[in-house]
Design an enzyme around this catalytic site. Structure first.
Site, PDB file in Angstrom:
ATOM      1  N   LYS A   1      -2.783  -0.996 -10.268  1.00 21.80           N
ATOM      2  CA  LYS A   1      -2.593  -0.287  -9.468  1.00 21.80           C
ATOM      3  C   LYS A   1      -3.140  -0.263  -8.410  1.00 21.80           C
ATOM      4  CE  LYS A   1       0.220   2.553 -12.213  1.00 21.80           C
ATOM      5  NZ  LYS A   1       0.038   2.269 -13.653  1.00 21.80           N
TER       6      LYS A   1
HETATM    7  C1  LIG Z   1       1.117   1.893 -14.857  1.00 21.64           C
HETATM    8  C2  LIG Z   1       0.769   0.804 -15.975  1.00 21.64           C
HETATM    9  C3  LIG Z   1       1.104   0.004 -17.251  1.00 21.64           C
HETATM   10  C4  LIG Z   1       3.361  -0.074 -16.260  1.00 21.64           C
HETATM   11  O1  LIG Z   1       3.700  -0.210 -14.920  1.00 21.64           O
HETATM   12  P1  LIG Z   1       5.072   0.087 -14.398  1.00 21.64           P
HETATM   13  O2  LIG Z   1       4.730  -0.874 -12.788  1.00 21.64           O
HETATM   14  O3  LIG Z   1       5.400   1.621 -14.958  1.00 21.64           O
HETATM   15  O4  LIG Z   1       5.955  -0.184 -15.489  1.00 21.64           O
HETATM   16  C5  LIG Z   1       0.891  -0.885 -17.667  1.00 21.64           C
HETATM   17  N1  LIG Z   1      -0.465  -0.816 -17.807  1.00 21.64           N
HETATM   18  C6  LIG Z   1      -1.706  -0.302 -17.333  1.00 21.64           C
HETATM   19  C7  LIG Z   1      -2.836  -0.624 -17.506  1.00 21.64           C
HETATM   20  C8  LIG Z   1      -0.944   1.007 -16.021  1.00 21.64           C
HETATM   21  O5  LIG Z   1      -1.583   1.418 -15.932  1.00 21.64           O
END
Ligand SMILES: *Cc1c(COP(=O)(O)O)cnc(C)c1O
Length: 462
Positions: free
Chosen positions: A112
């Site tokens: 993120k």
């Molecule tokens: C947010 C997240 C996901 C999922 O990602 P999306 O873009 O919502 O599909 C998978 N793994 C981790 C560690 C995350 O923080």
């Protein structure tokens, strides 16, 4: 570049307004009206470039005249300077023709950060220019919240409120959200699950009076700028494995469909991606939809991969929009069905279009733990539960084309699950070592729109 809503009935916006708005006023998500493409020669030229240089090249066509080239380069540089790895998104080898793209070297140890650090810089640049203040409200299954807080804390032009499901995030995730001391940061523990948090957020966006009064802005993965930032590492990794001459496959641990949708955009831009594989945990609505054509919510069952404990996968709407050939009315109809009946059926044509673009797999809780242990034994790599789900599903799709699994978080964010699976305790990196010594600050809130809105209005620093 103009941005249109997936439901076809919201104002058409430029990049900057689409970014500052988040959700479209018809309830849809913004997508670019056209998708720019690169020639093989342009992709080849990315070989050997820094992450920041590729980021500039890949994102530039999407931002139109919102930022001058020099300004945009400086924004990118600031966004990634806090990462602890020079390559930003390094590739390591996990097995024969299987590679791991490590996306956890940012300040909060999850992928993120790639989007949120950039968005923080973009918001600051835009709001300063416009002399505007916005109220960011975000819903998180764990990692978005900490990444958003890290990106926006201390900025004058922004208040940031994060809704997370009470008791359903890891201790590390919660503390990352509750320990920052800046007055513009507000961590809200909602009595419900992630889908409730996301639902309340959407309700706030659809309450136009509230939305306009507080200057509501969204930084969830419904925000196009986040998807865009994630397109970049598909390019850097594919090019280092031989693209455009050689095709590459990707497997992506998926919840809200943002990360894998960025891969779809990369492919549409001309990157030779053969397979894009969706990997889900036991909350497998996306896998079921791909198998049956019926998108049906069944309630969330908490798992050891909490960032994927989602049953209403927001960005899937963007994939649907393209599968329906850009028919916003058809998408709006499906979303209405979902709201009233909890399900919708994808048309045969759209399902075929989706299956041309995506494969899928599901991993149970036991299989997740077994995968963490297995990959440690086979490779020495300790994977976080989400990344282990990706690697496990990827194993079923290995072949002559190199496979890249996205490692979405650092294992130290989920120490209990990792230790239970493989017996190894992974310590937090030095810059976060004092996380458990800090004081926590949060407000527990009911799953109630009016109460939430009142609380937010009362807290604004303005
Ligand atoms: C947010 C997240 C996901 C999922 O990602 P999306 O873009 O919502 O599909 C998978 N793994 C981790 C560690 C995350 O923080």
């Amino acid at each position: 570049m103009r941005y249109i809503s997936t439901r076809g009935a919201a104002p058409v916006l430029g990049f900057e307004d689409a970014m500052l708005t988040g959700l479209a006023r018809d309830g849809g998500l913004y997508v670019p009206e056209t998708i720019p493409t690169f020639s093989a020669g342009e992709i080849k030229a990315m070989a050997g470039q820094s992450y920041e240089e590729v980021a500039f090249t890949v994102m530039r066509p999407f931002i139109g005249d919102s930022f001058a080239d020099d300004e945009f380069r400086a924004i990118i540089a600031r966004a990634y300077e806090g990462f602890t790895h020079d390559a930003r998104a390094p590739l390591v080898q996990l097995g024969s023709n299987h590679f791991l793209l490590e996306l956890f070297h940012g300040p909060t140890l999850a992928f993120k950060d790639f989007a949120m650090q950039l968005i923080g810089q973009l918001f600051e640049a835009s709001l300063t220019k416009r002399g505007q203040h916005v109220t960011i409200v975000g819903a998180t299954s764990g990692d978005t919240g900490s990444a958003a807080i890290e990106a926006f804390r201390g900025l004058d032009a922004v208040d940031v409120f994060i809704l997370f499901p009470e008791g359903r995030v890891s201790d590390v995730q919660r503390r990352q959200m509750t320990t920052p001391v800046e007055g513009n940061v507000h961590a809200l523990a909602l009595k419900g699950d992630f889908d409730d948090c996301q639902g309340k957020l959407k309700d706030m966006f659809n309450d136009f009076e509230f939305r306009d009064e507080v200057g509501l802005a969204g930084v969830n993965s419904i925000n196009w700028a986040r998807v865009l930032a994630q397109v970049v590492y598909y390019f850097t990794s594919a090019v280092s494995l031989g693209a455009p001459e050689r095709a590459v496959n990707f497997t992506v641990p998926t919840g809200n469909f943002g990360d894998i949708f960025a891969g779809y955009i990369a492919r549409r831009m001309g990157l030779p991606i053969e397979k894009l594989v969706i990997a889900t945990n036991q909350n497998d609505i996306l896998h079921r939809t791909m198998e049956t054509g019926v998108y049906e919510t069944q309630g969330v069952t908490p798992s050891i991969s909490p960032s994927m404990d989602i049953q209403v996968s927001s960005n899937f709407e963007r994939a649907l929009f393209f599968a329906y050939g850009g028919d916003g009315a058809a998408v709006a109809q499906q979303m209405d069905d979902l709201k009233t009946t909890g399900r919708f059926t994808v048309s045969q044509g759209a399902l075929e279009a989706l299956r041309e673009q995506f494969a899928s797999g599901r991993v149970s809780e036991d299989e997740t733990s077994a995968a963490i242990k297995d990959f440690q034994r086979r490779t020495g790599q300790v994977l976080c539960p989400h990344s282990a789900i990706g690697a496990r599903v990827a194993d079923d799709h290995l072949g002559a084309t190199p496979m890249v699994t996205l490692a979405t978080a650092h294992p130290a964010k989920f120490p209990e699950a990792v230790e239970a699976a493989c017996g190894t305790h992974i310590a937090l990196p030095p810059h976060m070592a004092d996380l458990f010594d800090k004081e926590e600050r949060m407000t527990v809130v009911e799953n109630d729109l009016r109460q939430l809105e009142t609380l937010i209005k009362g807290r604004l620093s303005k």
